[in-house]
Design an enzyme around this catalytic site. Structure first.
Site, PDB file in Angstrom:
ATOM      1  N   SER A   8       0.834  -1.209   0.000  1.00 11.96           N
ATOM      2  CA  SER A   8       0.000   0.000   0.000  1.00 11.96           C
ATOM      3  C   SER A   8       0.866   1.256   0.000  1.00 11.96           C
ATOM      4  CB  SER A   8      -0.917   0.019   1.227  1.00 11.96           C
ATOM      5  OG  SER A   8      -1.544   1.280   1.292  1.00 11.96           O
ATOM      6  N   HIS A  33      -0.843  -1.104  -4.463  1.00 16.08           N
ATOM      7  CA  HIS A  33      -2.149  -0.779  -3.865  1.00 16.08           C
ATOM      8  C   HIS A  33      -2.226   0.732  -3.628  1.00 16.08           C
ATOM      9  CE1 HIS A  33      -5.850  -1.821  -1.710  1.00 16.08           C
ATOM     10  NE2 HIS A  33      -5.510  -0.911  -0.808  1.00 16.08           N
ATOM     11  N   ASP A  35      -4.594   3.774  -2.260  1.00 14.57           N
ATOM     12  CA  ASP A  35      -5.751   4.095  -1.417  1.00 14.57           C
ATOM     13  C   ASP A  35      -6.214   5.519  -1.650  1.00 14.57           C
ATOM     14  OD1 ASP A  35      -6.129   1.719   0.297  1.00 14.57           O
ATOM     15  OD2 ASP A  35      -4.075   2.149   0.926  1.00 14.57           O
ATOM     16  N   MET A  37      -8.897   8.318  -0.556  1.00 13.87           N
ATOM     17  CA  MET A  37      -9.835   8.664   0.529  1.00 13.87           C
ATOM     18  C   MET A  37     -10.336  10.088   0.342  1.00 13.87           C
ATOM     19  SD  MET A  37      -7.576   7.288   3.692  1.00 13.87           S
ATOM     20  CE  MET A  37      -6.852   5.656   3.705  1.00 13.87           C
ATOM     21  N   HIS A  66      -8.020   1.283  -4.646  1.00 10.58           N
ATOM     22  CA  HIS A  66      -9.048   1.075  -3.628  1.00 10.58           C
ATOM     23  C   HIS A  66      -9.697   2.420  -3.315  1.00 10.58           C
ATOM     24  CE1 HIS A  66      -9.706  -0.062   0.930  1.00 10.58           C
ATOM     25  NE2 HIS A  66     -10.853   0.099   0.288  1.00 10.58           N
ATOM     26  N   MET A  68     -12.051   4.717  -1.353  1.00  9.39           N
ATOM     27  CA  MET A  68     -12.833   4.920  -0.124  1.00  9.39           C
ATOM     28  C   MET A  68     -13.500   6.275  -0.270  1.00  9.39           C
ATOM     29  SD  MET A  68      -9.968   3.338   2.386  1.00  9.39           S
ATOM     30  CE  MET A  68      -8.748   3.444   1.087  1.00  9.39           C
ATOM     31  N   MET A 137     -11.930  -5.709   4.242  1.00 10.61           N
ATOM     32  CA  MET A 137     -11.190  -4.823   5.142  1.00 10.61           C
ATOM     33  C   MET A 137     -10.990  -5.531   6.475  1.00 10.61           C
ATOM     34  SD  MET A 137     -10.399  -2.153   3.484  1.00 10.61           S
ATOM     35  CE  MET A 137      -9.525  -1.467   4.892  1.00 10.61           C
ATOM     36  N   ASP A 175      -7.086  -6.452   3.414  1.00 11.45           N
ATOM     37  CA  ASP A 175      -6.464  -5.139   3.555  1.00 11.45           C
ATOM     38  C   ASP A 175      -6.606  -4.604   4.975  1.00 11.45           C
ATOM     39  OD1 ASP A 175      -5.444  -2.614   3.132  1.00 11.45           O
ATOM     40  OD2 ASP A 175      -7.076  -1.937   1.831  1.00 11.45           O
TER      41      ASP A 175
HETATM   42  C1  DX5 Z   1      -6.745   1.547   5.028  1.00  8.71           C
HETATM   43  C2  DX5 Z   1      -6.213   1.246   3.667  1.00  8.71           C
HETATM   44  C3  DX5 Z   1      -5.114   0.273   3.665  1.00  8.71           C
HETATM   45  C4  DX5 Z   1      -3.884   0.702   4.433  1.00  8.71           C
HETATM   46  C5  DX5 Z   1      -3.244  -0.549   4.954  1.00  8.71           C
HETATM   47  O1  DX5 Z   1      -7.932   2.220   4.928  1.00  8.71           O
HETATM   48  O2  DX5 Z   1      -7.221   0.720   2.844  1.00  8.71           O
HETATM   49  O3  DX5 Z   1      -4.752  -0.119   2.346  1.00  8.71           O
HETATM   50  O4  DX5 Z   1      -2.963   1.422   3.665  1.00  8.71           O
HETATM   51  O5  DX5 Z   1      -2.210  -0.204   5.793  1.00  8.71           O
HETATM   52  P1  DX5 Z   1      -1.605  -1.214   6.862  1.00  8.71           P
HETATM   53  O6  DX5 Z   1      -1.084  -2.385   6.093  1.00  8.71           O
HETATM   54  O7  DX5 Z   1      -0.548  -0.406   7.536  1.00  8.71           O
HETATM   55  O8  DX5 Z   1      -2.731  -1.610   7.783  1.00  8.71           O
HETATM   56 ZN    ZN Z   2      -6.602  -0.168   0.861  1.00  8.64          ZN
END
Ligand code: DX5
Ligand code: ZN
Length: 216
Positions: A8, A33, A35, A37, A66, A68, A137, A175
């Site tokens: 990630s 990956h 993320d 947000m 991903h 969010m 998740m 994840d």
């Molecule tokens: C959280 C993200 C994850 C995050 C995982 O909302 O979707 O992808 O980056 O990070 P770790 O592996 O540190 O939990």
């Molecule tokens: Zn993620």
């Protein structure tokens, strides 16, 4: 079969992003990956199109994006344009999930659906044959570095069972809080792909950690 590993980028060093991208290119990781947000669906804001485009320029492996965010339909084409190969949306953020999935596929991307820790796997019964990937998740979305939620093992098994029942192939990706202590058990339960942020980037030897997460 070894696990697909998707580091990630949320935990990468954005001051020296190219270094971290090159490390992942060199490593045994399979995907990047990414993320995204929006500060609405989750209580955090990460990064958007210019950063993803910059990662895509150097990345030699598929971008596993991903989302969010609320109302992801508004941006599907833009995510395709900046290089997403897999686009995952949240079950909890999509009123017309089937339409969203079709929209993602019509843009030539693999479609994923993510479930928050409290969302039952059974709710996928009427969509599982239409999707390529389920992202479970194993923390509440929004932040890296949180602790793994143990109930995820049982969700992986239930999901594996549901896919079998429906005679469909779906990639099961996990994840949140994934590290070398829980990776093998997740794979044993039926996980195909593992996302890891802090476990990789806070490690003394990120490439070796990625190799361990492959669970060979
Ligand atoms: C959280 C993200 C994850 C995050 C995982 O909302 O979707 O992808 O980056 O990070 P770790 O592996 O540190 O939990
Ligand atoms: Zn993620």
């Amino acid at each position: 079969m070894s696990a697909i590993v998707s580091p990630s980028m949320l935990s990468a060093n954005f001051g020296e992003l190219n270094k971290d991208i090159e490390m992942i290119n060199r490593s045994e990781a399979d995907w990047f990956h990414i993320d995204v947000m929006d500060g609405v669906f989750v209580p955090n804001i990460s990064f958007g199109f210019p950063v993803i485009q910059a990662i895509n320029k150097k990345a030699e492996k598929p971008l596993d994006v991903h989302l969010m965010i609320v109302d992801p339909d508004r941006y599907i084409k833009q995510f395709k344009d900046v290089g997403a190969e897999i686009l995952t949306v949240h079950y909890e953020a999509c009123t017309h999930l089937h339409r969203t999935v079709q929209n993602i596929k019509s843009h030539g991307m693999k479609a994923g659906v993510s479930l928050n820790p409290h969302t039952s796997v059974a709710l996928l019964e009427d969509i599982i044959t239409d999707i390529d990937l389920v992202l479970l998740m194993s923390v509440n979305p929004g932040f890296g570095g949180q602790s793994y939620i143990e109930n995820t093992y049982s969700k992986v098994k239930q999901l594996k069972e549901l896919a079998k029942c429906k005679q469909t192939q779906v990639i099961i990706e996990i994840d949140g809080g994934v590290d070398t202590s829980n990776a093998q058990k997740l794979v044993d339960c039926g996980a195909d792909a593992l996302v890891a942020g802090s476990a990789v980037f806070k490690s003394d030897d990120p490439e070796a950690t990625i190799a361990k997460l492959k669970c060979r």
